[in-house]
Scaffold this motif. Structure first.
Motif, PDB file in Angstrom:
ATOM      1  N   SER A 136       0.794  -1.231   0.000  1.00 44.93           N
ATOM      2  CA  SER A 136       0.000   0.000   0.000  1.00 44.93           C
ATOM      3  C   SER A 136       0.822   1.275   0.000  1.00 44.93           C
ATOM      4  O   SER A 136       0.272   2.349   0.112  1.00 44.93           O
ATOM      5  CB  SER A 136      -0.924   0.015   1.220  1.00 44.93           C
ATOM      6  OG  SER A 136      -0.159   0.173   2.391  1.00 44.93           O
ATOM      7  N   GLY A 137       2.112   1.203  -0.098  1.00 47.53           N
ATOM      8  CA  GLY A 137       2.930   2.406  -0.037  1.00 47.53           C
ATOM      9  C   GLY A 137       3.297   2.718   1.394  1.00 47.53           C
ATOM     10  O   GLY A 137       3.071   1.944   2.311  1.00 47.53           O
ATOM     11  N   LEU A 138       3.856   3.900   1.589  1.00 48.94           N
ATOM     12  CA  LEU A 138       4.321   4.323   2.904  1.00 48.94           C
ATOM     13  C   LEU A 138       3.233   5.138   3.587  1.00 48.94           C
ATOM     14  O   LEU A 138       2.663   6.040   2.980  1.00 48.94           O
ATOM     15  CB  LEU A 138       5.593   5.169   2.756  1.00 48.94           C
ATOM     16  CG  LEU A 138       6.179   5.743   4.034  1.00 48.94           C
ATOM     17  CD1 LEU A 138       6.752   4.632   4.915  1.00 48.94           C
ATOM     18  CD2 LEU A 138       7.266   6.757   3.701  1.00 48.94           C
ATOM     19  N   THR A 139       2.949   4.828   4.844  1.00 47.47           N
ATOM     20  CA  THR A 139       2.032   5.612   5.658  1.00 47.47           C
ATOM     21  C   THR A 139       2.859   6.358   6.696  1.00 47.47           C
ATOM     22  O   THR A 139       3.735   5.773   7.338  1.00 47.47           O
ATOM     23  CB  THR A 139       0.992   4.726   6.370  1.00 47.47           C
ATOM     24  OG1 THR A 139       0.214   4.050   5.386  1.00 47.47           O
ATOM     25  CG2 THR A 139       0.081   5.550   7.259  1.00 47.47           C
ATOM     26  N   GLN A 140       2.585   7.641   6.839  1.00 48.27           N
ATOM     27  CA  GLN A 140       3.238   8.449   7.862  1.00 48.27           C
ATOM     28  C   GLN A 140       2.169   8.903   8.839  1.00 48.27           C
ATOM     29  O   GLN A 140       1.137   9.438   8.428  1.00 48.27           O
ATOM     30  CB  GLN A 140       3.934   9.648   7.232  1.00 48.27           C
ATOM     31  CG  GLN A 140       5.058   9.244   6.311  1.00 48.27           C
ATOM     32  CD  GLN A 140       5.709  10.435   5.648  1.00 48.27           C
ATOM     33  OE1 GLN A 140       5.057  11.212   4.982  1.00 48.27           O
ATOM     34  NE2 GLN A 140       7.010  10.574   5.857  1.00 48.27           N
ATOM     35  N   LEU A 141       2.405   8.666  10.122  1.00 44.94           N
ATOM     36  CA  LEU A 141       1.456   9.015  11.174  1.00 44.94           C
ATOM     37  C   LEU A 141       2.171   9.870  12.206  1.00 44.94           C
ATOM     38  O   LEU A 141       3.269   9.507  12.663  1.00 44.94           O
ATOM     39  CB  LEU A 141       0.912   7.740  11.825  1.00 44.94           C
ATOM     40  CG  LEU A 141      -0.114   7.905  12.934  1.00 44.94           C
ATOM     41  CD1 LEU A 141      -1.405   8.503  12.394  1.00 44.94           C
ATOM     42  CD2 LEU A 141      -0.400   6.557  13.582  1.00 44.94           C
ATOM     43  N   ARG A 142       1.589  11.015  12.541  1.00 48.06           N
ATOM     44  CA  ARG A 142       2.145  11.917  13.535  1.00 48.06           C
ATOM     45  C   ARG A 142       1.045  12.274  14.532  1.00 48.06           C
ATOM     46  O   ARG A 142      -0.064  12.624  14.125  1.00 48.06           O
ATOM     47  CB  ARG A 142       2.657  13.217  12.898  1.00 48.06           C
ATOM     48  CG  ARG A 142       3.635  13.017  11.760  1.00 48.06           C
ATOM     49  CD  ARG A 142       4.996  12.525  12.248  1.00 48.06           C
ATOM     50  NE  ARG A 142       5.952  12.402  11.187  1.00 48.06           N
ATOM     51  CZ  ARG A 142       6.265  11.264  10.573  1.00 48.06           C
ATOM     52  NH1 ARG A 142       5.661  10.143  10.910  1.00 48.06           N
ATOM     53  NH2 ARG A 142       7.172  11.227   9.626  1.00 48.06           N
ATOM     54  N   LEU A 143       1.345  12.207  15.815  1.00 53.20           N
ATOM     55  CA  LEU A 143       0.407  12.613  16.860  1.00 53.20           C
ATOM     56  C   LEU A 143       1.106  13.577  17.807  1.00 53.20           C
ATOM     57  O   LEU A 143       2.257  13.344  18.176  1.00 53.20           O
ATOM     58  CB  LEU A 143      -0.078  11.405  17.680  1.00 53.20           C
ATOM     59  CG  LEU A 143      -1.007  10.424  16.995  1.00 53.20           C
ATOM     60  CD1 LEU A 143      -0.227   9.337  16.322  1.00 53.20           C
ATOM     61  CD2 LEU A 143      -1.950   9.831  18.000  1.00 53.20           C
ATOM     62  N   TRP A 144       0.383  14.627  18.181  1.00 56.09           N
ATOM     63  CA  TRP A 144       0.851  15.559  19.195  1.00 56.09           C
ATOM     64  C   TRP A 144      -0.151  15.522  20.334  1.00 56.09           C
ATOM     65  O   TRP A 144      -1.355  15.618  20.111  1.00 56.09           O
ATOM     66  CB  TRP A 144       0.962  16.982  18.644  1.00 56.09           C
ATOM     67  CG  TRP A 144       2.087  17.132  17.679  1.00 56.09           C
ATOM     68  CD1 TRP A 144       3.376  17.486  17.961  1.00 56.09           C
ATOM     69  CD2 TRP A 144       2.051  16.905  16.266  1.00 56.09           C
ATOM     70  NE1 TRP A 144       4.138  17.494  16.812  1.00 56.09           N
ATOM     71  CE2 TRP A 144       3.341  17.146  15.759  1.00 56.09           C
ATOM     72  CE3 TRP A 144       1.041  16.517  15.373  1.00 56.09           C
ATOM     73  CZ2 TRP A 144       3.647  17.024  14.411  1.00 56.09           C
ATOM     74  CZ3 TRP A 144       1.341  16.389  14.036  1.00 56.09           C
ATOM     75  CH2 TRP A 144       2.635  16.639  13.560  1.00 56.09           C
ATOM     76  N   VAL A 145       0.337  15.384  21.550  1.00 50.38           N
ATOM     77  CA  VAL A 145      -0.504  15.272  22.731  1.00 50.38           C
ATOM     78  C   VAL A 145      -0.295  16.516  23.589  1.00 50.38           C
ATOM     79  O   VAL A 145       0.842  16.889  23.880  1.00 50.38           O
ATOM     80  CB  VAL A 145      -0.134  14.010  23.548  1.00 50.38           C
ATOM     81  CG1 VAL A 145      -0.989  13.900  24.792  1.00 50.38           C
ATOM     82  CG2 VAL A 145      -0.256  12.760  22.676  1.00 50.38           C
ATOM     83  N   ASN A 146      -1.404  17.145  23.974  1.00 53.08           N
ATOM     84  CA  ASN A 146      -1.350  18.320  24.846  1.00 53.08           C
ATOM     85  C   ASN A 146      -2.387  18.176  25.945  1.00 53.08           C
ATOM     86  O   ASN A 146      -3.488  17.659  25.703  1.00 53.08           O
ATOM     87  CB  ASN A 146      -1.633  19.612  24.062  1.00 53.08           C
ATOM     88  CG  ASN A 146      -0.489  19.955  23.133  1.00 53.08           C
ATOM     89  OD1 ASN A 146       0.592  20.303  23.582  1.00 53.08           O
ATOM     90  ND2 ASN A 146      -0.718  19.823  21.838  1.00 53.08           N
TER      91      ASN A 146
END
Length: 149
Positions: free
Chosen positions: A129-139
């Motif tokens: 499926s290709g590359l998945t990039q996941l970013r999460l910021w927690v505040n």
């Protein structure tokens, strides 16, 4: 640390060959708690993710992230940098076997703030499926946000 209400900003995008989709972003209220080997972060997926109403839990441990989804879509995916893991992804339309290869994994939490970064490839049978990039910021959720919504 007990459970802490947090605000989570989630960005994801798919990259296929030379084509990179735009980042898709959602903001969700969630819960952060100290686990035995790290942290546990839980939130409900929004409609924009295509997984609306699904509860997502990220267990953050040293060198490893376990992502569990429960609801109409159900899966448990293990991410370890440079390692491959196989899991089943249950959808309303059937179950798909997934092979997940994590290319990059990092997370950092301090108190009620932090970030998570994952780059991974998913293979469904012979189809990649290709590359998945996941970013999460927690505040930390501010008091007025708790009263407003």
């Amino acid at each position: 640390m007990s459970n802490t209400n947090v605000i989570i900003t989630i960005q994801s995008r798919q990259c296929f060959a030379d084509l990179k989709e735009d980042w898709v972003e959602q903001v969700a209220p969630g819960c952060l708690e100290q686990g035995t080997g790290g942290y546990i972060l839980t939130y409900l997926e929004g409609e924009s993710s295509g997984l609306g109403g699904t509860r997502t839990t990220l267990e953050l441990e040293k060198g490893k992230i376990t992502l569990t989804r429960a609801g109409e879509y159900h899966s448990q995916m293990v991410f370890e940098e440079g390692a491959s893991h196989v899991s089943d992804y249950q959808t309303p339309y059937g179950t798909l076997p997934l092979e997940i290869l994590t290319q990059r994994l990092s997370w950092d939490m301090e108190g009620q703030r932090g970030r998570v970064e994952l780059d991974y490839r998913i293979q469904i049978g012979p189809q990649q499926s290709g590359l998945t990039q996941l970013r999460l910021w927690v505040n930390e959720k501010r008091e007025e946000e708790e009263h407003d919504g």
